[in-house]
Design a protein around this motif. Structure first.
Motif, PDB file in Angstrom:
ATOM      1  N   LEU A   1       2.266   1.548  -3.485  1.00  0.00           N
ATOM      2  CA  LEU A   1       1.218   2.039  -4.351  1.00  0.00           C
ATOM      3  C   LEU A   1       0.873   3.666  -4.084  1.00  0.00           C
ATOM      4  CD1 LEU A   1      -0.775   1.019  -6.415  1.00  0.00           C
ATOM      5  CD2 LEU A   1      -2.550   0.521  -4.694  1.00  0.00           C
ATOM      6  N   ARG A   2       0.931   3.891  -2.860  1.00  0.00           N
ATOM      7  CA  ARG A   2       0.653   5.444  -2.569  1.00  0.00           C
ATOM      8  C   ARG A   2       1.939   6.446  -3.272  1.00  0.00           C
ATOM      9  NH1 ARG A   2      -1.080   3.912   2.450  1.00  0.00           N
ATOM     10  NH2 ARG A   2       0.980   4.541   3.368  1.00  0.00           N
TER      11      ARG A   2
ATOM     12  N   ARG B   1       0.785  -1.176  -0.055  1.00  0.00           N
ATOM     13  CA  ARG B   1       0.125  -0.102  -0.006  1.00  0.00           C
ATOM     14  C   ARG B   1       0.940   1.275  -0.011  1.00  0.00           C
ATOM     15  NH1 ARG B   1      -3.044  -2.736   4.044  1.00  0.00           N
ATOM     16  NH2 ARG B   1      -2.185  -1.086   5.537  1.00  0.00           N
TER      17      ARG B   1
ATOM     18  N   GLY C   1      -0.784   5.626  -7.217  1.00  0.00           N
ATOM     19  CA  GLY C   1      -1.872   4.642  -7.291  1.00  0.00           C
ATOM     20  C   GLY C   1      -2.260   4.554  -8.858  1.00  0.00           C
TER      21      GLY C   1
END
Length: 368
Positions: A49-50, A46, A54
């Motif tokens: 991904l940030r 996550r 995204g």
């Protein structure tokens, strides 16, 4: 849907599910560890991904998989290869008589005062010849078993590579598609939303606590114990370090089952400074490491009672093999979580029955 059609659908669903599970059983370890690693490294995925805005879930999953390979997979492969060589050398020394546990026991008993000999005789431990033969035979059988396991691993290299490939392949998609998979899995559980959320949260917490906490602590204790054994000139330090790491998964006793007898041997055979150093290191470093790291890595809220951890770990190892040291505590924690939810579920069920009864009483009678 008519009752007959619904029952037929349930029968078909059960049949195809059993067939599909039987197909996956040969690779259950790869699938299990793929899921475990996906849960553990999901926060890292996550975060990546940030950082990527995204827009690149494939790249984020690939980078996370690369980190897992460098942090987990490659070190485990190197340790396994080195351990196989260590086991082969240990077997050779025991088989040739260079390493004789019976002889070590005889040295320890011979260095003890005469008053202790009578105490040993009362427990049937004074017959040096019998004990020596049993220890030597046990050590030889243990080394033969370990050698057979090492040969088996070498013979099953193809199966291991296939399983590793399946795990990494599955892990990529679990990381990338996890946010879409989890809601679908939650929908399959016929419980209240709060209960489903609680169970999934408990599963993720226990997996992270068991693997991140217990394995990291065990690895640290095994590493420190192996380094101390190497410093003291004990042969097979890597092997004993790995054994201490596995035993560290068991509460209360753990790595002391290895270093305490070695320290006693040093003390009674005159190697006083080695024995004192090993005892101090075992008590002040290896022993306190668990108390220092476990609250940080595991947390007080997720820690199971020691007796539950001990029983579930041993039971998991006996049922599931090596994977059982994670599966056992995981099932134990989920079982306890379900029983914690049980009173709330009963209360909600009774409340629903009462509301249904009131609605039926408030409903006007058509014949009135």
């Amino acid at each position: 849907m008519p009752t007959l059609h619904f029952r037929s659908f349930l029968l078909l669903l059960t049949a195809v599910s059993i067939a599909f599970i039987s197909i996956l059983l040969p690779f259950y370890a790869a699938i299990f560890w793929g899921g475990v690693l996906a849960v553990i490294f999901n926060p890292l995925h996550r975060r990546l991904l940030r950082l990527l805005g995204g827009r690149s879930p494939n790249l984020a999953a690939f980078l996370t998989l690369l980190c897992i390979t460098l942090i987990v997979i490659l070190p485990m492969l190197f340790i396994t290869a080195a351990l196989a060589n260590e086991v082969a050398g240990l077997y050779s020394r025991i088989n040739s008589g260079q390493m004789n546990l019976g002889g070590y026991y005889e040295q320890i008993v011979g260095a003890l005062p005469p008053s202790v000999h009578g105490w040993l005789d009362s427990f049937g431990l004074g017959d040096l010849l019998s004990i020596r033969e049993k220890l030597s035979a046990g050590a030889l059988q243990a080394s033969q078993f370990m050698a057979k396991q090492a040969v088996s691993v070498g013979q099953n290299t193809f199966q291991f590579v296939v399983g590793l490939g399946i795990m990494l392949y599955l892990l990529f998609f679990l990381l990338r598609d996890g946010p879409a998979i989890v809601p679908k899995l939650k929908r399959l559980i016929p419980l209240e939303d709060s209960h489903r959320h609680g169970l999934f949260q408990k599963f993720a917490t226990v997996v992270r606590a068991t693997v991140k906490g217990n394995i990291v602590i065990a690895a640290a204790q095994g590493l420190l114990g192996g380094l101390m054994f190497a410093f003291l000139g004990i042969q097979g330090s890597l092997f004993w370090g790995v054994i201490m790491a596995f035993l560290s998964l068991l509460p209360a006793v753990g790595a002391s089952l290895i270093w305490v007898p070695v320290a006693v041997y040093f003390l009674v055979t005159g190697a006083l400074w080695q024995g004192v150093v090993l005892i101090l290191f075992g008590v002040l470093v290896i022993g306190l490491l668990d108390n220092l790291l476990r609250p940080i890595l595991v947390g007080k809220d997720t820690k199971l009672p020691d007796y539950v951890v001990l029983i579930s770990t041993l039971g998991g190892l006996s049922v599931f093999g090596l994977n059982g040291f994670v599966i056992g505590p995981l099932f134990a924690a989920l079982c306890m979580a379900c029983w914690d939810l049980f009173p709330d579920a009963v209360a909600q069920h009774q409340l629903g029955l009462q509301q249904e009864a009131r609605r039926s009483m408030d409903k006007p009678d058509p014949g009135a």
